[in-house]
Scaffold this motif. Structure first.
Motif, PDB file in Angstrom:
ATOM      1  N   ALA A 217     -37.324 112.012 -62.177  1.00  0.00           N
ATOM      2  CA  ALA A 217     -38.083 110.975 -62.886  1.00  0.00           C
ATOM      3  C   ALA A 217     -37.156 109.859 -63.371  1.00  0.00           C
ATOM      4  O   ALA A 217     -37.534 108.685 -63.353  1.00  0.00           O
ATOM      5  CB  ALA A 217     -38.850 111.579 -64.059  1.00  0.00           C
ATOM      6  N   GLY A 218     -35.930 110.234 -63.782  1.00  0.00           N
ATOM      7  CA  GLY A 218     -34.966 109.226 -64.199  1.00  0.00           C
ATOM      8  C   GLY A 218     -34.676 108.240 -63.074  1.00  0.00           C
ATOM      9  O   GLY A 218     -34.671 107.026 -63.275  1.00  0.00           O
ATOM     10  N   VAL A 219     -34.476 108.789 -61.868  1.00  0.00           N
ATOM     11  CA  VAL A 219     -34.197 107.934 -60.712  1.00  0.00           C
ATOM     12  C   VAL A 219     -35.427 107.082 -60.367  1.00  0.00           C
ATOM     13  O   VAL A 219     -35.308 105.884 -60.089  1.00  0.00           O
ATOM     14  CB  VAL A 219     -33.768 108.789 -59.502  1.00  0.00           C
ATOM     15  N   TYR A 220     -36.599 107.699 -60.418  1.00  0.00           N
ATOM     16  CA  TYR A 220     -37.844 106.968 -60.131  1.00  0.00           C
ATOM     17  C   TYR A 220     -38.034 105.788 -61.085  1.00  0.00           C
ATOM     18  O   TYR A 220     -38.515 104.736 -60.698  1.00  0.00           O
ATOM     19  CB  TYR A 220     -39.050 107.908 -60.222  1.00  0.00           C
TER      20      TYR A 220
ATOM     21  N   ALA B 133     -32.960 117.513 -56.424  1.00  0.00           N
ATOM     22  CA  ALA B 133     -33.854 116.471 -56.952  1.00  0.00           C
ATOM     23  C   ALA B 133     -33.227 115.087 -56.832  1.00  0.00           C
ATOM     24  O   ALA B 133     -33.898 114.124 -56.463  1.00  0.00           O
ATOM     25  CB  ALA B 133     -34.201 116.761 -58.411  1.00  0.00           C
ATOM     26  N   LEU B 134     -31.928 114.986 -57.116  1.00  0.00           N
ATOM     27  CA  LEU B 134     -31.270 113.680 -57.015  1.00  0.00           C
ATOM     28  C   LEU B 134     -31.218 113.216 -55.562  1.00  0.00           C
ATOM     29  O   LEU B 134     -31.453 112.040 -55.267  1.00  0.00           O
ATOM     30  CB  LEU B 134     -29.855 113.744 -57.622  1.00  0.00           C
ATOM     31  N   ILE B 135     -30.942 114.159 -54.649  1.00  0.00           N
ATOM     32  CA  ILE B 135     -30.932 113.816 -53.217  1.00  0.00           C
ATOM     33  C   ILE B 135     -32.340 113.423 -52.765  1.00  0.00           C
ATOM     34  O   ILE B 135     -32.534 112.412 -52.084  1.00  0.00           O
ATOM     35  CB  ILE B 135     -30.384 114.999 -52.386  1.00  0.00           C
ATOM     36  N   GLY B 136     -33.326 114.218 -53.180  1.00  0.00           N
ATOM     37  CA  GLY B 136     -34.723 113.925 -52.814  1.00  0.00           C
ATOM     38  C   GLY B 136     -35.165 112.565 -53.324  1.00  0.00           C
ATOM     39  O   GLY B 136     -35.817 111.806 -52.611  1.00  0.00           O
ATOM     40  N   ALA B 137     -34.794 112.233 -54.562  1.00  0.00           N
ATOM     41  CA  ALA B 137     -35.189 110.941 -55.137  1.00  0.00           C
ATOM     42  C   ALA B 137     -34.547 109.799 -54.351  1.00  0.00           C
ATOM     43  O   ALA B 137     -35.171 108.762 -54.128  1.00  0.00           O
ATOM     44  CB  ALA B 137     -34.782 110.872 -56.604  1.00  0.00           C
TER      45      ALA B 137
ATOM     46  N   ALA C 143     -38.761 116.191 -55.879  1.00  0.00           N
ATOM     47  CA  ALA C 143     -38.469 114.768 -56.035  1.00  0.00           C
ATOM     48  C   ALA C 143     -39.179 113.917 -54.986  1.00  0.00           C
ATOM     49  O   ALA C 143     -39.593 112.803 -55.257  1.00  0.00           O
ATOM     50  CB  ALA C 143     -36.971 114.541 -55.948  1.00  0.00           C
ATOM     51  N   LEU C 144     -39.320 114.453 -53.765  1.00  0.00           N
ATOM     52  CA  LEU C 144     -39.972 113.682 -52.704  1.00  0.00           C
ATOM     53  C   LEU C 144     -41.462 113.540 -52.952  1.00  0.00           C
ATOM     54  O   LEU C 144     -42.057 112.507 -52.682  1.00  0.00           O
ATOM     55  CB  LEU C 144     -39.772 114.372 -51.344  1.00  0.00           C
ATOM     56  N   LEU C 145     -42.091 114.614 -53.469  1.00  0.00           N
ATOM     57  CA  LEU C 145     -43.551 114.653 -53.533  1.00  0.00           C
ATOM     58  C   LEU C 145     -44.123 114.585 -54.947  1.00  0.00           C
ATOM     59  O   LEU C 145     -45.326 114.506 -55.129  1.00  0.00           O
ATOM     60  CB  LEU C 145     -44.066 115.929 -52.841  1.00  0.00           C
ATOM     61  N   GLY C 146     -43.261 114.636 -55.957  1.00  0.00           N
ATOM     62  CA  GLY C 146     -43.766 114.575 -57.331  1.00  0.00           C
ATOM     63  C   GLY C 146     -44.489 115.836 -57.748  1.00  0.00           C
ATOM     64  O   GLY C 146     -45.463 115.796 -58.489  1.00  0.00           O
ATOM     65  N   ILE C 147     -44.021 116.977 -57.239  1.00  0.00           N
ATOM     66  CA  ILE C 147     -44.639 118.259 -57.586  1.00  0.00           C
ATOM     67  C   ILE C 147     -43.614 119.124 -58.319  1.00  0.00           C
ATOM     68  O   ILE C 147     -42.425 118.831 -58.305  1.00  0.00           O
ATOM     69  CB  ILE C 147     -45.150 119.000 -56.330  1.00  0.00           C
ATOM     70  N   GLY C 148     -44.093 120.208 -58.937  1.00  0.00           N
ATOM     71  CA  GLY C 148     -43.174 121.082 -59.656  1.00  0.00           C
ATOM     72  C   GLY C 148     -42.459 122.062 -58.745  1.00  0.00           C
ATOM     73  O   GLY C 148     -41.462 122.647 -59.116  1.00  0.00           O
ATOM     74  N   SER C 149     -42.977 122.261 -57.531  1.00  0.00           N
ATOM     75  CA  SER C 149     -42.459 123.256 -56.580  1.00  0.00           C
ATOM     76  C   SER C 149     -42.438 124.647 -57.189  1.00  0.00           C
ATOM     77  O   SER C 149     -41.599 125.473 -56.833  1.00  0.00           O
ATOM     78  CB  SER C 149     -41.040 122.914 -56.100  1.00  0.00           C
ATOM     79  N   GLY C 150     -43.365 124.905 -58.110  1.00  0.00           N
ATOM     80  CA  GLY C 150     -43.406 126.206 -58.787  1.00  0.00           C
ATOM     81  C   GLY C 150     -43.586 127.359 -57.812  1.00  0.00           C
ATOM     82  O   GLY C 150     -43.020 128.436 -58.009  1.00  0.00           O
TER      83      GLY C 150
ATOM     84  N   LEU D 179     -30.880 109.794 -65.324  1.00  0.00           N
ATOM     85  CA  LEU D 179     -31.603 108.981 -66.306  1.00  0.00           C
ATOM     86  C   LEU D 179     -30.884 107.666 -66.610  1.00  0.00           C
ATOM     87  O   LEU D 179     -31.504 106.623 -66.741  1.00  0.00           O
ATOM     88  CB  LEU D 179     -31.801 109.778 -67.604  1.00  0.00           C
ATOM     89  N   LEU D 180     -29.547 107.718 -66.716  1.00  0.00           N
ATOM     90  CA  LEU D 180     -28.813 106.529 -67.142  1.00  0.00           C
ATOM     91  C   LEU D 180     -28.508 105.577 -65.994  1.00  0.00           C
ATOM     92  O   LEU D 180     -28.570 104.365 -66.158  1.00  0.00           O
ATOM     93  CB  LEU D 180     -27.501 106.931 -67.835  1.00  0.00           C
ATOM     94  N   PHE D 181     -28.176 106.133 -64.831  1.00  0.00           N
ATOM     95  CA  PHE D 181     -27.778 105.265 -63.727  1.00  0.00           C
ATOM     96  C   PHE D 181     -28.848 105.191 -62.637  1.00  0.00           C
ATOM     97  O   PHE D 181     -29.064 104.147 -62.062  1.00  0.00           O
ATOM     98  CB  PHE D 181     -26.438 105.715 -63.149  1.00  0.00           C
ATOM     99  N   GLY D 182     -29.474 106.313 -62.408  1.00  0.00           N
ATOM    100  CA  GLY D 182     -30.638 106.297 -61.522  1.00  0.00           C
ATOM    101  C   GLY D 182     -30.349 105.970 -60.078  1.00  0.00           C
ATOM    102  O   GLY D 182     -31.267 105.738 -59.308  1.00  0.00           O
TER     103      GLY D 182
END
Lengths: 332, 128
Positions: free
Chosen positions: A268-271, A142-146, A227-234, B123-126
């Motif tokens: 979401a944090g990165v977004y 998710a962090l890489i995708g964001a 993260a790329l598409l804003g989906i849950g990937s369920g 969340l904190l650094f983003g």
């Protein structure tokens, strides 16, 4: 909302008749190709609804909340998750920028996932160990995708979204068969003590977990896509746990739900820091989806899940071709 | 697994369920209040999210959001609700960490700590 994608699905739509026939998957796939050709032809005609100049933030917020409510309701009733139709709805119908739409969708996914998990966690299905191990994969993904989402052009994201929607439609009418439970732990399962029990009408049933590394790899991909598409990937998460790791189906779905909220929280944090979460769009989407999901959970059992799944599949298919078309013609 | 241990595990699950419920309800309430205030202030303006232009500082960083809330800015109040929502699954992971620590399960304390660190980083650094 004149050129609504939902309105474009008449009762006699071939998608509905295909799923209604509940034919074997291979046969259905053949027919799917025919539907695909039809839909591609119509995708060129169905243009984005253009709003009158008098449209205000309030009116649009109300319409978006209503649409999100419907998506949340449908997602909860079908158990397929409404997250995947939020972004196409926002971009195709309401003309929201793709990045803002993905940001709003991510936030709404956290809400529905956490809301549903509150009920699930007490029933004892969720395998917390499996969930937390795989979470390492999804959160890194998710962090890489964001981070990648800032580089990949929106048109490429739209094409990717179309492909994921197509995959979702195909999966949604594949019959789910319960597989046999395994009772011999493999090396990873033993090392990480992943084996567990789950409640059945016959009491607590033990089960073993297989191929954790393969599941982990799939979760990494699920995290990137989320993260790329804003989906849950369920769908990918359940596929990994149910088919690859051989967890019982109900354990797979509840554990997937637990993970969806955590994965979405990571991106979401990165977004938020990237300025992709807009209050005026995120709040009607979040509250709408949450309201729909809560009502859906109440209505569960009264509605006809089969017909709803058909409706969901039809909506997903139409959106798939729209997203592909908009992405390929670079009009998103 | 002994009986008292199972009881505590059950209690942990009950607590996690309650935690998630409170988190979502609180976040939803804050978002709703902020959203209604936002519409009262800017509701009659034309919508402005069809073109991407990023967001100002009072909506993107935790400090900026809190500062905006203290100034009574409606859009910052909505963002606060969203931050609370993002914090809900993070709190769940933190709670799971405590549960593993009580069980003295070192492997899982480490794994959960790793997930928590990744989440807090986002969340904190983003900046991934």
């Amino acid at each position: 909302v004149s050129a609504s994608a939902v309105a474009a699905i008449p009762r006699h739509n071939p998608v509905v008749s295909v799923t209604a026939a509940s034919v074997e998957t291979l046969q259905a796939l053949g027919e799917l190709r025919a539907i695909a050709e039809n839909a591609v032809a119509s995708a060129g005609l169905a243009r984005l609804a253009t709003f009158p100049a008098a449209m205000t933030t309030t009116t649009l917020a109300l319409i978006v909340a209503g649409g999100s409510f419907g998506a949340g309701l449908l997602g909860a009733l079908t158990g397929l998750g409404g997250g995947i139709i939020i972004v196409p709805m926002l971009t195709l119908l309401f003309g929201v920028d793709l990045r803002y739409a993905i940001g709003a969708s991510l936030v709404s996914i956290i809400a529905t996932s956490s809301g549903a998990a509150a009920a699930y966690v007490r029933e004892g299905f969720t395998n917390v160990r499996v969930g937390i191990v795989l979470e390492v994969g999804t959160t890194i993904g998710a962090l890489i995708g964001a981070a990648l989402s800032g580089i990949i052009p929106p048109s490429a994201l739209a094409v990717l979204f179309g492909i994921v929607l197509l995959f979702t439609a195909v999966r949604s009418f594949q019959p789910r068969a319960d597989h046999e439970l395994l009772h011999t732990p493999d090396i990873w399962s033993e090392r990480l003590r992943l084996d567990s029990t789950f409640p059945t009408p016959q009491g607590m049933q033990p089960y073993s977990v297989r191929r954790a590394p393969a599941g982990f790899a799939l979760m990494f991909i699920a995290g990137i896509l989320s993260a790329l598409l804003g989906i849950g990937s369920g769908i990918i998460k359940v596929l990994a746990m149910d088919q690859v790791m051989r967890l019982p189906f109900k354990v797979s779905t509840t554990t997937s739900n637990f993970m969806i909220g955590v994965t979405a929280a990571a991106s979401a944090g990165v977004y938020l820091h990237q300025g992709k979460i807009v209050p005026s769009i995120a709040f009607p989407v979040t509250l709408g989806v949450l309201g729909g999901a809560l009502l859906g959970a109440r209505l569960l059992g009264t509605a006809n899940p089969k017909r709803l799944r058909q409706l969901f599949t039809a909506v997903v298919l139409v959106m798939a071709f729209q997203m592909l078309y908009r992405g390929l013609t670079r009009t998103i | 697994m002994s009986a008292p241990e199972r009881l505590s595990e059950h209690q942990v699950e009950q607590l996690i369920g309650r935690l998630l419920q409170i988190g979502v309800l609180l976040a939803g309430a804050v978002t709703l209040i902020g959203g209604l205030l936002l519409l009262r202030e800017q509701g009659s303006a034309p919508p402005a999210f069809s073109v991407f232009h990023g967001q100002p500082g009072n909506l993107t960083s935790l400090i900026g959001i809190l500062k905006g809330v203290r100034e009574g800015r409606s859009d910052s109040i909505v963002q606060l609700g969203i931050v609370l929502l993002i914090a809900t699954p993070i709190a769940r992971v933190a709670f799971t960490l405590v549960a593993f620590a009580i069980q003295r399960d070192r492997t899982y304390v480490f794994i959960t700590l790793l997930v928590l660190a990744l989440l807090l980083y986002g969340l904190l650094f983003g900046k991934a």
